[in-house]
Structures are given as structure tokens and as C-alpha cells.
Design a protein around this motif. Structure first.
Motif, short mmCIF file in Angstrom:
data_model
loop_
_atom_site.label_atom_id
_atom_site.label_comp_id
_atom_site.label_asym_id
_atom_site.label_seq_id
_atom_site.Cartn_x
_atom_site.Cartn_y
_atom_site.Cartn_z
N LEU A 170 -33.82 6.20 13.23
CA LEU A 170 -35.28 6.31 13.24
C LEU A 170 -35.82 6.79 11.89
O LEU A 170 -36.91 6.38 11.47
CB LEU A 170 -35.72 7.27 14.34
N ASP A 171 -35.08 7.65 11.21
CA ASP A 171 -35.55 8.22 9.93
C ASP A 171 -35.24 7.35 8.72
O ASP A 171 -35.69 7.68 7.61
CB ASP A 171 -34.93 9.61 9.73
N LEU A 172 -34.48 6.29 8.90
CA LEU A 172 -34.12 5.44 7.76
C LEU A 172 -35.36 4.83 7.12
O LEU A 172 -36.18 4.23 7.81
CB LEU A 172 -33.16 4.34 8.21
N GLU A 173 -35.51 5.00 5.82
CA GLU A 173 -36.64 4.44 5.09
C GLU A 173 -36.14 3.42 4.08
O GLU A 173 -34.99 3.42 3.67
CB GLU A 173 -37.42 5.55 4.37
N TRP A 174 -37.06 2.54 3.67
CA TRP A 174 -36.69 1.48 2.74
C TRP A 174 -36.16 2.06 1.43
O TRP A 174 -35.26 1.48 0.81
CB TRP A 174 -37.88 0.56 2.49
#
Length: 361
Positions: A203-207
Motif C-alpha cells: 500500500l505504501d509503495l510509491e512511484w
């Protein structure tokens, strides 16, 4: 040599014998006031006996000082040093930094365990971070620092831990599950199965955490600890087409309400609800989101047969946490042994016995 005659400045020896020895880390030296070697040896022997039998003077050490010393001598070298530091701080705060460690008894331990259970943590976490850590600290105080500590029946304070659960998703279950997951959430589920990332890590993975050039991505797990995971071609093909509608990678389209049609980041509660419903529709028994992580780990271990590689993927600081997946290689070994089993069947032994009997006849 504990008994000797001191030398004077002129090179001659004193008439009386002196003694010099160490007991329990303390040096004892002085004159025996004896001119006879045998008498001096009897004096020293009697002195050592009196030292041995004398009531031992209790050293004082506060919980604050004990935690600092334990950290400097042992804790900072633990595989999970940051966790040890946190747990030591909790023990110090709850017992009181000024508490004399020689006064810590079973009642204190029981209160610590009850308080930690009240925090809502698992029994294994209570055992490792409270009971076993305090036992280690007090044992070191007794055996190394020469501090008298209370006798504590530690076994009575250890909580029963449930058997380690490792639930692997079968290929058929995986296909059934993905078929029930809505299209805009399916990439997140597949990503979890492929990478072994925890739900919150997904859920916390960002580009900005994805390095397309070096084919790797970074996630932040428990305790705000980050790790970098190599990105396979399959994972790259999964992520690349996703819409860049938000800083976070995994998003979904709102289906109802005033925000219907808008794309927003996937949130924990919404994912939990949808995942549970999809599992029910797929008629899969006993499956949790965390089992997707187990699935990735067991598949990797079965492929590479290297537990250290699995440890790195999952981000475990302690290899013992990863060894619960060792059943995978055990099963593979068992299956391999089963494949050669028929050659050792009773019939085979009977045939061999007949051949031997015939050769003797």
C-alpha cells in the motif's frame, strides 16, 4: 606464587613472608607476619577460606545502568539490534530506571508480561522482547557482572506460542482468487504474491521508490526499516502499465458515492474487506492476505534452496524467523526419498534373501 619474601632496596629479602593473590576479581596483598614458609602458607590458606565463607557484599546496579551495560556488551551486536534497543528501553521504563536489579523478582516479571499482553502483541513477541530478554540481562548480571539477583522460575512466565503457520497458495487457488478480485485491485494482489511484500508495504509503495533503470524497488516494513528488492521482468511488466494517478502505485476507481469514477490510493480497510469477500467467493479455505507473503517465500525457497536468499527477500533480521519455511526443502527431500523407496520394499529384501540362500545351496 601467592607466598613470597619481598626484596629490599639493597637486594636482601625481608624476614617475614608476604602474600599476593586474586579472588572473585579482588586482589589481596599484605604481610603474613610469619617467618616460616609453612606458617605463612597456613596463614594464606586460612585467609582464602575466610574470604570464601564471608557473606558476599552485594553490589548495587540500577535498571538504567544494567540496560546501558547490556546494550554496550551484548545488545548492539544482536542481529535485530534496533529491536533489542527498543525492548530494553521498554523494560527500563516499566520497571523504573532507578530500580535495583537485584530486587527484580517473579512478581515484577508477571506484571511486565501482563502489561505487554495488554499492548495486544503476540505471545511470541512477549516472550522474546520481555521475558527472555530480561532473563538474559539478569543472567549476565549474575554470571559476568557478579551481581546477586533473585531466583526466578522463568518457565512459569513464558507464554504458550501457537505453532508456526505457513499457508501456501496453490496454483489453482491463486487462479480462483485472482478471478474474483476486481480488475483495478488485481495488480496489487499479484504483486504481493510475486514479491512477498507485506500488505502495508504494498500500500505504501510509491512511484519514486521504483528504480526502473536498475530494475529494483524499495519498500519500508516493520520498524520503518527499508529494504531494496530486485525487480523481475514479470514484476516490471505488472507495474509499468499502471496509471500514474497518484504518488502511490496501487490505486482503484471509486464505484459509489460522490467520488464515483475517481481514482484513489488503495487503503487498508477497503483492501481487507474486498480480499475477504474474494476469498469467500473463490471458496478458498483458511486464507489471509499475509499468506500471499508465505506463498512467495515458499516458492522462492523451493526454487533456489537457499534460506538466506529468502531471508533477504522478506527482510528478516534474524534467520531463525525465516527457518519456519524450511519445511519446503524437507518435503522435497522426503518426496525424493519416497521415489527410491520401492527398491527397499519387503519384497525386494525377500528376493535378495532368496538369491543369497540359493548361492549357499
Amino acid at each position: 606464587m601467592s607466598v613470597y619474601k619481598r626484596k629490599r632496596k639493597d637486594g636482601s629479602s625481608e624476614e617475614t613472608y608476604s602474600y599476593d593473590f586474586v579472588r572473585q576479581g579482588v586482589r589481596y596483598t599484605g604481610s603474613t607476619e610469619e617467618t616460616s614458609l609453612r606458617a605463612a602458607e597456613r596463614f594464606v590458606k586460612d585467609l582464602k577460606r575466610r574470604i570464601r565463607d564471608a557473606p558476599r557484599q552485594r553490589d548495587f546496579m540500577t535498571m538504567e545502568a544494567a540496560c546501558v551495560r547490556f546494550w554496550e556488551e551484548v545488545g548492539q551486536y544482536h542481529a535485530g539490534a534496533e529491536t533489542t534497543l527498543t525492548d530494553l528501553g521498554r523494560l527500563r521504563d516499566r520497571l523504573g530506571g532507578s530500580k535495583d536489579i537485584s530486587q527484580i523478582d517473579g512478581r515484577d516479571v508477571a506484571k511486565l508480561v501482563a502489561k505487554r499482553r495488554g499492548d495486544g502483541v503476540a505471545p511470541g513477541t512477549v516472550n522474546r522482547g520481555t521475558t527472555k530478554l530480561l532473563r538474559h540481562l539478569l543472567s549476565r548480571a549474575r554470571d559476568v557482572w557478579q551481581i546477586d539477583v533473585q531466583r526466578i522460575e522463568w518457565g512459569r512466565h513464558l507464554l504458550k506460542e501457537p505453532q508456526e503457520r505457513v499457508r501456501e497458495l496453490s496454483e489453482a487457488e491463486e487462479a480462483a482468487l485472482l478471478a474474483e478480485i476486481r480488475d483495478d485491485l488485481r495488480p496489487l494482489i499479484s504483486f504481493a504474491i510475486l514479491t512477498g511484500c507485506r500488505r502495508q508495504e504494498c500500500l505504501d509503495l510509491e512511484w519514486r521508490h521504483i528504480d526502473w533503470h536498475n530494475r529494483a524497488f524499495r519498500v519500508t516494513g516493520k520498524g520503518d526499516k527499508s529494504r531494496t528488492i530486485p525487480m523481475t521482468q514479470t514484476v516490471r511488466d505488472l507495474l509499468w502499465p499502471l496509471p500514474r494517478a497518484h504518488d502511490r502505485v496501487f490505486t482503484y476507481v471509486v464505484q459509489r458515492g460522490r467520488d464515483a469514477g475517481q481514482r484513489k490510493p488503495v487503503e487498508k480497510e477497503g483492501l481487507k474487506s474486498h480480499f475477504a469477500r474474494a476469498v469467500d467467493r473463490a471458496e478458498i479455505i483458511d486464507l489471509r492476505f499475509h499468506d500471499l507473503r508465505h506463498t512467495a517465500a515458499t516458492r522462492l525457497l523451493r526454487s533456489c534452496r537457499d534460506i538466506k536468499t529468502v531471508q533477504r527477500l522478506l527482510g528478516h533480521e534474524d534467520i531463525n524467523t525465516t527457518t519456519k519455511y524450511a519445511h519446503v526443502t524437507d518435503n522435497d527431500l522426503r518426496n525424493a526419498l519416497e521415489s527410491v523407496g520401492p527398491a527397499q520394499s519387503p519384497r525386494a529384501f525377500d528376493q535378495a534373501a532368496n538369491v543369497i540362500e540359493d548361492s549357499r545351496g
